[in-house]
Design an enzyme around this catalytic site. Structure first.
Site, PDB file in Angstrom:
ATOM      1  N   GLY A  12       0.816  -1.227   0.000  1.00 32.17           N
ATOM      2  CA  GLY A  12       0.000   0.000   0.000  1.00 32.17           C
ATOM      3  C   GLY A  12       0.842   1.267   0.000  1.00 32.17           C
ATOM      4  O   GLY A  12       1.994   1.279   0.447  1.00 32.17           O
ATOM      5  N   ARG A  16      -3.118   7.861   3.918  1.00 30.60           N
ATOM      6  CA  ARG A  16      -3.442   8.634   5.113  1.00 30.60           C
ATOM      7  C   ARG A  16      -2.197   9.161   5.845  1.00 30.60           C
ATOM      8  O   ARG A  16      -2.291  10.026   6.703  1.00 30.60           O
ATOM      9  CB  ARG A  16      -4.298   7.768   6.064  1.00 30.60           C
ATOM     10  CG  ARG A  16      -5.696   7.517   5.533  1.00 30.60           C
ATOM     11  CD  ARG A  16      -6.412   6.379   6.247  1.00 30.60           C
ATOM     12  NE  ARG A  16      -5.998   5.066   5.752  1.00 30.60           N
ATOM     13  CZ  ARG A  16      -6.462   3.904   6.218  1.00 30.60           C
ATOM     14  NH1 ARG A  16      -7.333   3.887   7.197  1.00 30.60           N
ATOM     15  NH2 ARG A  16      -6.028   2.755   5.710  1.00 30.60           N
ATOM     16  N   LYS A  23       4.378   3.924   3.325  1.00 27.64           N
ATOM     17  CA  LYS A  23       3.969   3.741   4.720  1.00 27.64           C
ATOM     18  C   LYS A  23       4.834   2.754   5.504  1.00 27.64           C
ATOM     19  O   LYS A  23       5.323   3.080   6.588  1.00 27.64           O
ATOM     20  CB  LYS A  23       2.504   3.317   4.798  1.00 27.64           C
ATOM     21  CG  LYS A  23       2.073   3.057   6.235  1.00 27.64           C
ATOM     22  CD  LYS A  23       0.576   3.000   6.423  1.00 27.64           C
ATOM     23  CE  LYS A  23      -0.026   1.727   5.934  1.00 27.64           C
ATOM     24  NZ  LYS A  23      -1.455   1.635   6.304  1.00 27.64           N
ATOM     25  N   GLY A  78      -6.682  -4.138  -2.963  1.00 33.63           N
ATOM     26  CA  GLY A  78      -7.182  -4.592  -1.661  1.00 33.63           C
ATOM     27  C   GLY A  78      -6.330  -5.703  -1.076  1.00 33.63           C
ATOM     28  O   GLY A  78      -5.456  -6.263  -1.743  1.00 33.63           O
ATOM     29  N   ASP A 103       2.016  -2.851   8.484  1.00 36.28           N
ATOM     30  CA  ASP A 103       1.815  -1.603   9.247  1.00 36.28           C
ATOM     31  C   ASP A 103       1.415  -1.879  10.694  1.00 36.28           C
ATOM     32  O   ASP A 103       0.865  -1.008  11.353  1.00 36.28           O
ATOM     33  CB  ASP A 103       0.801  -0.689   8.550  1.00 36.28           C
ATOM     34  CG  ASP A 103      -0.617  -1.253   8.518  1.00 36.28           C
ATOM     35  OD1 ASP A 103      -0.800  -2.434   8.857  1.00 36.28           O
ATOM     36  OD2 ASP A 103      -1.541  -0.497   8.151  1.00 36.28           O
ATOM     37  N   ASN A 170     -10.397  -6.704  14.255  1.00 35.43           N
ATOM     38  CA  ASN A 170      -9.457  -7.524  13.497  1.00 35.43           C
ATOM     39  C   ASN A 170      -8.102  -6.828  13.519  1.00 35.43           C
ATOM     40  O   ASN A 170      -7.981  -5.682  13.100  1.00 35.43           O
ATOM     41  CB  ASN A 170      -9.995  -7.640  12.061  1.00 35.43           C
ATOM     42  CG  ASN A 170      -8.973  -8.222  11.102  1.00 35.43           C
ATOM     43  OD1 ASN A 170      -8.084  -8.967  11.517  1.00 35.43           O
ATOM     44  ND2 ASN A 170      -9.119  -7.897   9.828  1.00 35.43           N
ATOM     45  N   LYS A 351      36.973  15.282  15.091  1.00 38.39           N
ATOM     46  CA  LYS A 351      36.455  14.748  13.829  1.00 38.39           C
ATOM     47  C   LYS A 351      37.503  13.868  13.169  1.00 38.39           C
ATOM     48  O   LYS A 351      38.651  14.291  13.023  1.00 38.39           O
ATOM     49  CB  LYS A 351      36.077  15.885  12.875  1.00 38.39           C
ATOM     50  CG  LYS A 351      35.378  15.370  11.635  1.00 38.39           C
ATOM     51  CD  LYS A 351      35.713  16.137  10.360  1.00 38.39           C
ATOM     52  CE  LYS A 351      37.081  15.854   9.818  1.00 38.39           C
ATOM     53  NZ  LYS A 351      37.322  16.421   8.483  1.00 38.39           N
ATOM     54  N   ASN A 377      48.836  15.542  26.001  1.00 38.10           N
ATOM     55  CA  ASN A 377      47.985  16.552  26.627  1.00 38.10           C
ATOM     56  C   ASN A 377      47.804  17.714  25.652  1.00 38.10           C
ATOM     57  O   ASN A 377      48.782  18.344  25.244  1.00 38.10           O
ATOM     58  CB  ASN A 377      48.612  17.052  27.932  1.00 38.10           C
ATOM     59  CG  ASN A 377      47.626  17.935  28.667  1.00 38.10           C
ATOM     60  OD1 ASN A 377      46.705  17.451  29.317  1.00 38.10           O
ATOM     61  ND2 ASN A 377      47.796  19.240  28.502  1.00 38.10           N
TER      62      ASN A 377
HETATM   63  C1  UD1 Z   1      -6.969  -3.656   7.581  1.00 36.79           C
HETATM   64  C2  UD1 Z   1      -8.141  -4.638   7.667  1.00 36.79           C
HETATM   65  C3  UD1 Z   1      -8.956  -4.343   8.921  1.00 36.79           C
HETATM   66  C4  UD1 Z   1      -8.064  -4.416  10.143  1.00 36.79           C
HETATM   67  C5  UD1 Z   1      -6.825  -3.494  10.000  1.00 36.79           C
HETATM   68  C6  UD1 Z   1      -5.832  -3.775  11.116  1.00 36.79           C
HETATM   69  C7  UD1 Z   1      -8.751  -5.106   5.341  1.00 36.79           C
HETATM   70  C8  UD1 Z   1      -9.720  -4.834   4.240  1.00 36.79           C
HETATM   71  N1  UD1 Z   1      -8.969  -4.464   6.493  1.00 36.79           N
HETATM   72  O1  UD1 Z   1      -7.504  -2.348   7.460  1.00 36.79           O
HETATM   73  O2  UD1 Z   1     -10.009  -5.302   9.033  1.00 36.79           O
HETATM   74  O3  UD1 Z   1      -8.804  -4.062  11.280  1.00 36.79           O
HETATM   75  O4  UD1 Z   1      -6.145  -3.774   8.761  1.00 36.79           O
HETATM   76  O5  UD1 Z   1      -4.781  -2.856  11.098  1.00 36.79           O
HETATM   77  O6  UD1 Z   1      -7.867  -5.903   5.170  1.00 36.79           O
HETATM   78  N2  UD1 Z   1      -2.026  -3.578   1.368  1.00 36.79           N
HETATM   79  C9  UD1 Z   1      -1.487  -4.146   0.242  1.00 36.79           C
HETATM   80  N3  UD1 Z   1      -2.202  -4.096  -0.917  1.00 36.79           N
HETATM   81  C10 UD1 Z   1      -3.427  -3.529  -0.998  1.00 36.79           C
HETATM   82  C11 UD1 Z   1      -3.968  -2.940   0.157  1.00 36.79           C
HETATM   83  C12 UD1 Z   1      -3.247  -2.990   1.339  1.00 36.79           C
HETATM   84  O7  UD1 Z   1      -0.398  -4.693   0.279  1.00 36.79           O
HETATM   85  O8  UD1 Z   1      -4.009  -3.546  -2.119  1.00 36.79           O
HETATM   86  C13 UD1 Z   1      -1.256  -3.632   2.631  1.00 36.79           C
HETATM   87  C14 UD1 Z   1      -0.911  -2.270   3.175  1.00 36.79           C
HETATM   88  O9  UD1 Z   1       0.368  -1.855   2.728  1.00 36.79           O
HETATM   89  C15 UD1 Z   1      -0.921  -2.500   4.691  1.00 36.79           C
HETATM   90  C16 UD1 Z   1      -1.878  -3.665   4.863  1.00 36.79           C
HETATM   91  O10 UD1 Z   1      -2.052  -4.256   3.605  1.00 36.79           O
HETATM   92  O11 UD1 Z   1       0.365  -2.870   5.169  1.00 36.79           O
HETATM   93  C17 UD1 Z   1      -3.225  -3.242   5.420  1.00 36.79           C
HETATM   94  O12 UD1 Z   1      -3.798  -2.265   4.564  1.00 36.79           O
HETATM   95  P1  UD1 Z   1      -4.481  -0.958   5.156  1.00 36.79           P
HETATM   96  O13 UD1 Z   1      -4.905  -0.128   4.011  1.00 36.79           O
HETATM   97  O14 UD1 Z   1      -3.636  -0.350   6.187  1.00 36.79           O
HETATM   98  O15 UD1 Z   1      -5.778  -1.612   5.829  1.00 36.79           O
HETATM   99  P2  UD1 Z   1      -6.612  -1.043   7.042  1.00 36.79           P
HETATM  100  O16 UD1 Z   1      -7.550  -0.022   6.538  1.00 36.79           O
HETATM  101  O17 UD1 Z   1      -5.710  -0.669   8.137  1.00 36.79           O
HETATM  102 MG    MG Z   2      -3.682  -0.423   8.292  1.00 40.43          MG
END
Ligand code: UD1
Ligand code: MG
Length: 457
Positions: A12, A16, A23, A78, A103, A170, A351, A377
């Site tokens: 991702g 945000r 991130k 996703g 993350d 979750n 340095k 010294n």
């Molecule tokens: C996600 C979960 C949520 C959970 C939360 C916990 C989903 C849909 N939701 O939400 O239920 O409570 O984590 O922190 O999974 N990523 C990819 N590819 C993508 C999208 C995301 O690799 O297409 C990676 C991001 O880099 C990140 C992780 O997946 O490291 C989670 O994505 P993020 O967008 O942070 O999901 P949340 O909204 O936090």
């Molecule tokens: Mg997240």
């Protein structure tokens, strides 16, 4: 062969975060979030780790290197779509696959191990790591049926007002039966508020197929923190800092005020060392036993021996020996090597210099591009004049030399063993060993000259 696999989601952008840095590369206590996650996963007996990369793919790969295999997610459709990218590497394998987000930097190996165990004991096809938290806003909620069994996960944005009241969330960490996971992923749709393929939807799909789906609740709420913005990043930093400090204290380090002491991840500190408030210790620093560090001291990537004191000072990328006394208000710049029992006092800048055993620069000096022998010294206010505006030159001060106060040593120059340099000298030529060198205007006293000056008035 453990038949355990892991998929780390790190593709991702992290919209945000509002950042140029991807991130999962944002550091928490000096270490990128995704590195924290991989380091914990690697503590477990896992056959294959696959990190899903997309945004900043090259940078994430450069960070993790050989620690993981990689699958590219070209478009971020996703979390389910992300896991799907590991299909060619994992599909068809018998075993359990851990999915964890890049993350969630506070996740611990021990908790993941308990999750695996719970998953195996309950013979589930999927087990979610959940937590009950005070403010569940933003997280996916765990929806259970009347018997308390997990039904599905609803994302915050898709949840009804009733569902938003659920406090069990979750954490984004799961164990799946690997075969069942890849089968279910094919049935995930993107019909939701965000138009994304959600990994949590796999839970409902498996449940509807009559499979066993369980949840394992962690008591350690810190671990659940998913960092999506800078506010959560600061919270992760605070929690990780407390964890790091606690580990050092349990290992025998005294930290006078843990809430005001900033020690990055993976730093080693020996027993009975005392860290005073306002101190930052960063990079690959190693500190020995019985040291006194701080207050208000910054140490970056230094190796420090035992019994050394560093007070109100800054030291970067240098080696500092044992029983050394630094500060207050000293600056040790990179590539310096300070041997045992040296004293670097107030307002001294060093340095790229070697300082031999027992040597001293107690006050107000600049020693750069220099090789200082042992038992030297260096008097107050002395300077190695290392730069002519274009190039840097080296000063060599051999063992047992005494440099008088306020001397300039114009490099390149050597002061031979056991020599003395008279106070106020500007040394432009080598000084032979055991010599006394005086390089200043001779003093002239003009008797009664004041009267002449006064008469002028
Ligand atoms: C996600 C979960 C949520 C959970 C939360 C916990 C989903 C849909 N939701 O939400 O239920 O409570 O984590 O922190 O999974 N990523 C990819 N590819 C993508 C999208 C995301 O690799 O297409 C990676 C991001 O880099 C990140 C992780 O997946 O490291 C989670 O994505 P993020 O967008 O942070 O999901 P949340 O909204 O936090
Ligand atoms: Mg997240």
């Amino acid at each position: 062969m453990s038949n355990r696999y892991a998929v780390i989601l790190a593709a991702g952008q992290g919209t945000r975060m509002k950042s140029k840095l991807y991130k999962v590369l944002h550091p928490v206590c000096g270490k990128p979030m995704v590195q924290h996650v991989v380091d914990q996963v690697r503590k477990l007996d896992i056959e294959e780790i696959v990190t899903i990369i997309g945004h900043g793919a090259e940078k994430v790969q450069a960070q993790l290197g050989e620690l993981s295999h990689y699958a590219l997610q070209e478009e971020q459709l996703g979390t389910a779509h992300a896991v799907m990218q590991s299909q060619s590497m994992l599909e068809g394998k018998e075993g359990v696959t851990l999915v964890v987000c890049g993350d969630t930097p506070l996740i611990k190996a021990g908790t993941i191990e308990s999750l695996f165990k719970h998953h195996e004991e309950t013979k589930a096809k999927a087990t979610i790591l959940t937590a009950s938290i005070g403010n569940p806003a933003g997280y996916g909620r765990i929806v259970r049926n009347e018997s308390g069994l997990v039904e599905k996960i609803v994302e915050h944005k898709d949840a009804s007002d009733e569902e938003r009241k659920i406090n069990e969330i979750n954490t984004g960490t799961y164990c799946f039966d690997n075969i069942a996971l890849f089968e279910a992923l094919k049935n995930v749709s993107n019909e939701n508020v965000q138009g994304e393929y959600y990994l949590p939807d796999v839970i409902e799909i498996l449940k509807k197929q009559g499979e066993v789906v369980t949840a394992y609740q962690t008591e350690d709420l810190d671990e659940t923190l998913g960092v999506n913005d800078r506010v959560a990043l600061a919270e992760a930093e605070r929690l990780m800092r407390a964890r790091i400090n606690e580990n050092h204290m349990r290992n025998g380090v005294t930290i006078i005020d843990p809430s005001n002491t900033y020690i990055e991840a993976d730093i080693e500190i020996g027993q009975d060392t005392v860290i005073y408030p306002g101190t930052m210790i960063k990079g690959t620093t190693v500190i020995g036993d019985d040291c006194q560090i701080g207050p208000n001291t910054e140490i970056v990537a230094c190796q420090i021996g035992s019994g050394t004191t560093v007070r109100q000072s800054v030291a970067h990328q240098s080696e500092i020996g044992s029983r050394v006394n630094i500060g207050p208000f000293a600056h040790i710049r990179p590539d310096s090597s300070i041997l045992d029992e040296v004293k670097i006092g107030n307002f001294v800048e060093i340095k790229k210099a070697v300082f031999g055993q027992g040597s001293k620069a107690s006050h107000l000096s600049y020693i750069g591009d220099a090789e200082v022998g042992s038992n030297v010294n260096i008097g107050c206010g002395s300077i190695t004049v290392n730069y002519d505006g274009k190039n840097k030159y080296k000063t060599k001060i051999e063992d047992d030399v005494f440099i008088g106060c306020n001397s300039n040593l114009v490099a390149p120059v050597t002061v031979g063993q056991g020599a003395y340099v008279a106070a106020g000298s500007t040394i432009t030529k080598d000084v032979p060993g055991k010599a006394l060198s005086i390089a200043r205007a001779r003093q002239v006293n003009k008797e009664n000259y004041a009267e002449k000056l006064n008469g002028k008035k």
